[in-house]
Design a protein around this motif. Structure first.
Motif, PDB file in Angstrom:
ATOM      1  N   ALA A 200     -53.874  18.717  -8.580  1.00 11.82           N
ATOM      2  CA  ALA A 200     -54.291  18.271  -9.913  1.00 11.82           C
ATOM      3  C   ALA A 200     -53.082  18.028 -10.801  1.00 11.82           C
ATOM      4  O   ALA A 200     -53.076  17.097 -11.620  1.00 11.82           O
ATOM      5  N   ASP A 201     -52.039  18.855 -10.651  1.00 14.63           N
ATOM      6  CA  ASP A 201     -50.820  18.659 -11.434  1.00 14.63           C
ATOM      7  C   ASP A 201     -50.175  17.309 -11.156  1.00 14.63           C
ATOM      8  O   ASP A 201     -49.434  16.784 -12.000  1.00 14.63           O
ATOM      9  N   HIS A 202     -50.457  16.761  -9.974  1.00 15.88           N
ATOM     10  CA  HIS A 202     -49.924  15.450  -9.601  1.00 15.88           C
ATOM     11  C   HIS A 202     -50.964  14.342  -9.794  1.00 15.88           C
ATOM     12  O   HIS A 202     -50.782  13.225  -9.289  1.00 15.88           O
ATOM     13  N   GLY A 203     -52.039  14.670 -10.501  1.00 17.74           N
ATOM     14  CA  GLY A 203     -53.054  13.665 -10.818  1.00 17.74           C
ATOM     15  C   GLY A 203     -54.015  13.371  -9.696  1.00 17.74           C
ATOM     16  O   GLY A 203     -54.674  12.323  -9.702  1.00 17.74           O
ATOM     17  N   LEU A 204     -54.148  14.304  -8.742  1.00 14.87           N
ATOM     18  CA  LEU A 204     -54.969  14.054  -7.557  1.00 14.87           C
ATOM     19  C   LEU A 204     -56.095  15.080  -7.421  1.00 14.87           C
ATOM     20  O   LEU A 204     -55.921  16.260  -7.729  1.00 14.87           O
TER      21      LEU A 204
ATOM     22  N   SER B 195     -47.331  12.434  -1.575  1.00 14.26           N
ATOM     23  CA  SER B 195     -46.178  12.994  -0.871  1.00 14.26           C
ATOM     24  C   SER B 195     -45.501  14.079  -1.695  1.00 14.26           C
ATOM     25  O   SER B 195     -45.114  15.133  -1.166  1.00 14.26           O
ATOM     26  N   ALA B 196     -45.356  13.834  -3.001  1.00 14.22           N
ATOM     27  CA  ALA B 196     -44.751  14.846  -3.873  1.00 14.22           C
ATOM     28  C   ALA B 196     -45.629  16.090  -3.946  1.00 14.22           C
ATOM     29  O   ALA B 196     -45.126  17.226  -3.901  1.00 14.22           O
ATOM     30  N   ALA B 197     -46.936  15.878  -4.068  1.00 17.91           N
ATOM     31  CA  ALA B 197     -47.864  17.011  -4.136  1.00 17.91           C
ATOM     32  C   ALA B 197     -47.869  17.802  -2.837  1.00 17.91           C
ATOM     33  O   ALA B 197     -47.888  19.040  -2.844  1.00 17.91           O
ATOM     34  N   LEU B 198     -47.862  17.097  -1.694  1.00 16.25           N
ATOM     35  CA  LEU B 198     -47.896  17.786  -0.407  1.00 16.25           C
ATOM     36  C   LEU B 198     -46.622  18.597  -0.200  1.00 16.25           C
ATOM     37  O   LEU B 198     -46.671  19.722   0.308  1.00 16.25           O
ATOM     38  N   ASP B 199     -45.480  18.043  -0.588  1.00 15.79           N
ATOM     39  CA  ASP B 199     -44.227  18.774  -0.453  1.00 15.79           C
ATOM     40  C   ASP B 199     -44.296  20.077  -1.246  1.00 15.79           C
ATOM     41  O   ASP B 199     -43.928  21.151  -0.747  1.00 15.79           O
ATOM     42  N   GLU B 200     -44.791  19.999  -2.477  1.00 12.41           N
ATOM     43  CA  GLU B 200     -44.929  21.210  -3.295  1.00 12.41           C
ATOM     44  C   GLU B 200     -45.972  22.146  -2.705  1.00 12.41           C
ATOM     45  O   GLU B 200     -45.796  23.376  -2.703  1.00 12.41           O
TER      46      GLU B 200
ATOM     47  N   ASP C  50     -58.753  12.165 -15.509  1.00 14.81           N
ATOM     48  CA  ASP C  50     -57.989  11.046 -14.968  1.00 14.81           C
ATOM     49  C   ASP C  50     -57.535  11.281 -13.540  1.00 14.81           C
ATOM     50  O   ASP C  50     -56.670  10.551 -13.046  1.00 14.81           O
ATOM     51  N   LEU C  51     -58.054  12.286 -12.876  1.00 14.15           N
ATOM     52  CA  LEU C  51     -57.646  12.560 -11.510  1.00 14.15           C
ATOM     53  C   LEU C  51     -58.144  11.472 -10.576  1.00 14.15           C
ATOM     54  O   LEU C  51     -59.264  10.992 -10.690  1.00 14.15           O
TER      55      LEU C  51
END
Length: 326
Positions: free
Chosen positions: A67-71, A252-257, A40-41
């Protein structure tokens, strides 16, 4: 005077002259919102320079953060922000990691481009992430010597030549006599060796290649003008923001992490740089890394705009209130 060297002009003509660096392959009709090849990525297409700073997202992708953020990332090499803006407008990419000058000009032209955060800052003190280097046989030993010389930057009319002009003038030189030419960073050592340019603005590992060959490391232009200035920003289009706000939120959430991971795991970043740029680990060990952060200093952006206006690189003042959407 500013122009592009004929032998490498083709590098700047197309915004996306290369294929993606990852194994992911976006459906051209998906516009970043369709499912990727892995479950589902969703694929997000990101234009980024093939330089050490991109090691942060390479490392984070390997760590599984996106991937943890679905991307799933499709990282597409570009030469600079000016080349990435048309790709954003055309829907060829979703995100550009780029210098802010492309976004500045887009705002002046009323184009629907937005800066949605930062990516990396230069180092306010100590060794910095880029500098002006001169070839071993150039005869250039200090900043004032750049007067009347051919100096390369990766993208004309951006942070490189603006900060160099300011630094040269402050050192007693005459920046108005410099001939700036456009050279992609990976081409810098060869262009210096061929005598096509006298000096170059370059990040690692290309700066180190020049210095290790006997070249002169003249100045960190960001430190000399706006210490700690953003190196790269996080840019998208209003079309993507409006069409798929969830994608931007997840990105944005994934990039911050990802950037937090990069800041805390330098060895992983260096390993990613070595793998993706295909350079020896011992060379990577000497690379100066930036401050990875999504926090954007708009005061520094305004100072950069002021320099751009002072040196006639910008023909007006972009509105940061319109341009920056965090």
């Amino acid at each position: 005077m500013r122009k592009t060297l004929p032998v490498i002009a083709a590098l700047g003509v197309a915004a996306l002259a290369f294929t993606g660096c990852t194994d992911s392959a976006a459906d051209p009709d998906s516009n970043g919102s369709g499912d990727g090849d892995s479950g589902d990525l969703r694929t997000v297409r990101v234009a980024a320079l093939p330089i050490a700073e991109t090691g942060a997202i390479w490392a984070a992708e390997t760590e599984g953060i996106f991937a943890d953020h679905g991307l799933e990332l499709e990282i597409i090499p570009s030469q600079g922000g000016a080349q990435a803006i048309p790709a954003l407008q055309n829907g060829d990419i979703d995100i550009a990691i780029a210098q802010p000058f492309g976004a500045f000009r887009a705002n002046l032209a009323d184009l629907p481009i937005r800066i949605i955060g930062n990516y990396a800052n230069s180092n306010a003190e100590g060794e910095d992430v880029n500098s002006v280097v001169a070839g071993a046989d150039s005869g250039i030993t200090d900043l004032a010597d750049l007067s009347g010389k051919r100096v390369s930057v990766n993208s004309l009319g951006a942070a490189g030549d603006v900060t160099i002009m300011k630094a040269v003038d402050d050192a007693g030189g005459d920046s108005s006599t410099i001939e700036f030419v456009e050279v992609a960073f990976p081409e810098v050592p060869a262009q210096l060796d061929a005598g096509n340019i006298d000096a170059a603005w370059a990040p690692d590992p290309f700066r180190n290649q020049v210095v290790d060959a006997g070249g002169a490391d003249l100045v960190y232009p960001y430190q000399a003008t706006i210490p700690g200035l953003t190196v790269l920003t996080n840019v998208t289009s209003t079309e993507v923001l409006d069409r798929d706000p969830e994608l931007i939120e997840d990105w944005s959430a994934a990039l911050d992490e990802a950037l937090q991971f990069a800041a805390e795991n330098e060895d992983a970043v260096r390993e990613a740089i070595a793998s993706n740029l295909e350079i020896p680990a011992e060379v990577v060990d000497g690379i100066v890394l930036p401050e990875f952060t999504t926090e954007l200093d708009t005061d520094d952006l305004q100072s950069l705009i002021d320099l751009g206006i002072d040196y006639s690189v910008l023909d007006g003042e972009p509105s940061l209130d319109e341009l920056v959407t965090e």
